[in-house]
Enzyme design. Structure first.
Site, mmCIF file in Angstrom:
data_model
loop_
_atom_site.group_PDB
_atom_site.id
_atom_site.type_symbol
_atom_site.label_atom_id
_atom_site.label_comp_id
_atom_site.label_asym_id
_atom_site.label_seq_id
_atom_site.Cartn_x
_atom_site.Cartn_y
_atom_site.Cartn_z
ATOM 1 N N CYS A 125 -14.522 -0.509 5.618
ATOM 2 C CA CYS A 125 -15.188 -1.666 6.226
ATOM 3 C C CYS A 125 -16.620 -1.293 6.643
ATOM 4 C CB CYS A 125 -14.359 -2.190 7.401
ATOM 5 S SG CYS A 125 -14.765 -3.895 7.870
ATOM 6 N N HIS A 132 -8.920 -3.049 5.264
ATOM 7 C CA HIS A 132 -8.336 -2.011 6.119
ATOM 8 C C HIS A 132 -7.007 -1.539 5.537
ATOM 9 C CE1 HIS A 132 -11.121 -2.136 9.557
ATOM 10 N NE2 HIS A 132 -11.291 -3.403 9.208
ATOM 11 N N GLU A 145 -5.242 0.895 6.411
ATOM 12 C CA GLU A 145 -4.381 1.525 7.413
ATOM 13 C C GLU A 145 -3.429 0.554 8.107
ATOM 14 O OE1 GLU A 145 -8.261 0.492 9.593
ATOM 15 O OE2 GLU A 145 -7.602 1.058 7.587
ATOM 16 N N GLY A 178 11.020 12.566 33.070
ATOM 17 C CA GLY A 178 12.179 11.991 32.399
ATOM 18 C C GLY A 178 11.827 11.244 31.134
ATOM 19 N N GLY A 179 10.520 11.036 30.901
ATOM 20 C CA GLY A 179 10.080 10.386 29.673
ATOM 21 C C GLY A 179 10.107 11.352 28.502
#
Length: 542
Positions: A105, A192, A194, A247-248
């Site tokens: 782009c 784009h 992606e 805890g994540g």
């Protein structure tokens, strides 16, 4: 039987003479960021092909690029027009490096302009889906189907190509949708590749990475884990490391990785501030301490965190106070448990990009950061802490962390745990946080998670939770008038949390959740559903 995690090796184990890091970096693709919202996505798409990629500023010099010696360079999109006075420009020397380059782009328009072509405002802007008509199906567009969908987002157009370039594809409104100078290995696409909407985008990226840049697939989960453990051992030696466990998936993966590398030299501390979901603190301790035998120091600070929030209604002030109290407790406990030489942090690659280089101002060309809200994760540890940092995950995106977590044996309930803000339920209670309101929200939130889990739908959502409002509404229960709180249900779908859609949940499931909350949660008589996407809204209410 408990699952065992290998600890540090015996001294008889040999260390590879050549670092995997060197082999991985030799296959790197560099993305020069011109302010596109998709720059990180480009990097992720490349990594999905098992090739390492990094996002750097468009100001990166030719000498820096020579030293990095990437196999290829991608110029990202951006909000500017290349003919604007202060439009961001990469160094002109980039074209003489002999490295394959793909402009996307704005990146393609910049390539055209700097090499002697011409870019002007398009007679008709092109946004959204367009049919890509392929004129040359070789090289970049191999295996990209003719008339496939490409995602456009541009108001400018290349009307004259530099010498040596040819058109590879066009759309009904864009004569130069893909271009190439095969001799110099310079390529450009106006769309784009992606984004998921571009049907042949992944094939195009693979063509650039493997056929044009001739990369090798060295970026794998196994390679990362091996290299991370080697680097941790080399850096830490016989020193002690402290990790604040939340805890994540990020901090849990970090804990497992560090424990595998250095064993009992790691101390994990879990500060329970009282804002976690129902049963989470207990489950966290069970998984780490009992199931995997990774000792965790539990710190119960619920009352002091709640005391700090007494009378506070402003969301930014809540975050500030929670962060301040976290630092205070952390310092007290680290002094008690120490001394420690290193502090482990779960910094991820998007954090590194954000801190190194923010967005491009379309008016001035300068890079600026606009704060929507303070970051959810409670961090901000003071600069005067007497620790050196160790950040083994700093090169990973969130989806890569999950892959690593799975590969080193974390339970799926952690690997696929919905993102949860550091301040926890405190920012899902609109207004003042009290013990009574925490109980109401915790019970309502449990119903949401319980029901979507029973339906086998937990992993269909990026996040699914309840929000407690600071108002009351009239209702009727058992022929009696009620005046109680409404609860908001927030169920959203997303790939990465940057954008999100409200989930089209079956009505019967919403009905079950609503009935359970009204009947089981004392203090609630109304349930509503939030149908706001991001943007314009944010995922969290505060």
């Amino acid at each position: 039987m408990a699952t065992q995690i290998p600890s540090k090796p015996s001294t008889s184990e040999t260390v590879p003479t050549e670092s995997l890091k060197e082999r991985i970096n030799r296959q790197m693709i560099v993305i020069l960021d011109f302010g596109s919202q998709y720059s990180e996505l480009i990097a992720r798409r490349i990594r999905e092909t098992n090739v390492y990629s990094e996002v750097l500023s468009y100001r990166t010099s030719a000498e820096q690029l020579r030293q990095l010696a990437p196999k290829g360079i991608i110029l990202s999109g951006g909000p500017n027009s290349v003919y604007d006075k202060n439009a961001p420009q990469c160094t002109q020397e980039i074209w003489d490096l002999g490295i394959p380059i793909l402009g996307v782009c704005y990146g393609m328009q910049l390539m055209v302009q700097q090499l002697g072509g011409k870019v002007e405002r398009a007679k008709r802007a092109e946004y959204g889906k367009a049919s890509l008509h392929i004129d040359d199906p070789t090289d970049l567009l191999t295996n990209v189907e003719d008339n496939s969908i490409a995602w456009m987002s541009h108001g400018d157009s290349c009307i004259e190509l530099p010498d040596g370039f040819k058109i590879l594809a066009h759309t009904d409104n864009t004569p130069c949708a893909a271009i190439a100078n095969h001799e110099q290995k310079l390529f450009g696409v106006q769309f784009h590749p992606e984004v998921v909407h571009s049907v042949g985008g992944i094939a195009l990226i693979r063509n650039f990475v493997y056929h044009i840049c001739e990369c090798e697939p060295t970026w794998t989960t196994e390679a990362f884990v091996e290299e991370a453990i080697r680097e941790i051992r080399a850096k830490i030696g016989d020193k002690r490391v402290l990790l604040a466990l939340s805890g994540g998936v990020d901090s849990s993966t970090l804990a497992f990785l560090l424990h595998r590398a250095i064993g009992d030299q790691l101390t994990c501390m879990f500060i329970d501030q009282g804002f976690m979901r129902k049963g989470e603190p207990e489950r966290l301790m069970e998984i780490f301490d009992h199931q995997f035998h990774i000792p965790v120091v539990y710190v119960n600070s619920r009352e002091q965190f709640l005391e700090q929030l007494k009378g506070v209604t402003d969301p930014e002030e809540k975050r500030r106070l929670i962060g301040h109290e976290f630092i205070k407790v952390f310092e007290e406990e680290s002094n008690r448990l120490g001394p420690f030489d290193y502090l482990a942090q779960g910094t991820l690659y998007p954090d590194v990009i954000e801190s190194a280089d923010s967005n491009v101002d379309p008016q001035t060309g300068e890079r600026v950061a606009v704060k929507i809200k303070s970051h959810h994760n409670v961090g901000g540890l003071p600069k005067n802490l007497r620790f050196k940092l160790v950040e083994p995950l700093r090169k990973l995106f969130k989806d890569e962390v999950r892959k690593v977590a799975r590969s080193i044996g974390l339970p799926e309930e952690i690997v696929r745990r919905h993102p949860f803000p550091g301040p926890g339920l405190a920012i899902r209670i609109i207004g003042e946080v009290t013990s009574e309101r925490l109980k109401i929200l915790r019970d309502a939130d449990f119903v949401v998670r319980d029901e979507i889990s029973k339906q086998g739908m937990y992993h269909d959502f990026w996040q699914a939770f309840a929000v407690l409002l600071p108002v009351r509404s009239v209702g009727v229960m058992g022929d009696q008038r009620t005046y109680a709180h409404p609860v908001v249900l927030r169920l959203i779908t997303s790939e990465d949390g940057m954008t999100a859609d409200w989930a089209k949940v079956p009505y019967d499931l919403l009905e079950i959740i609503s009935n359970r909350i009204v009947n089981e949660v004392r203090g609630v008589n109304r349930v509503v559903y939030d149908i706001t996407s991001k943007p314009p809204g944010t995922i969290e209410w505060e």
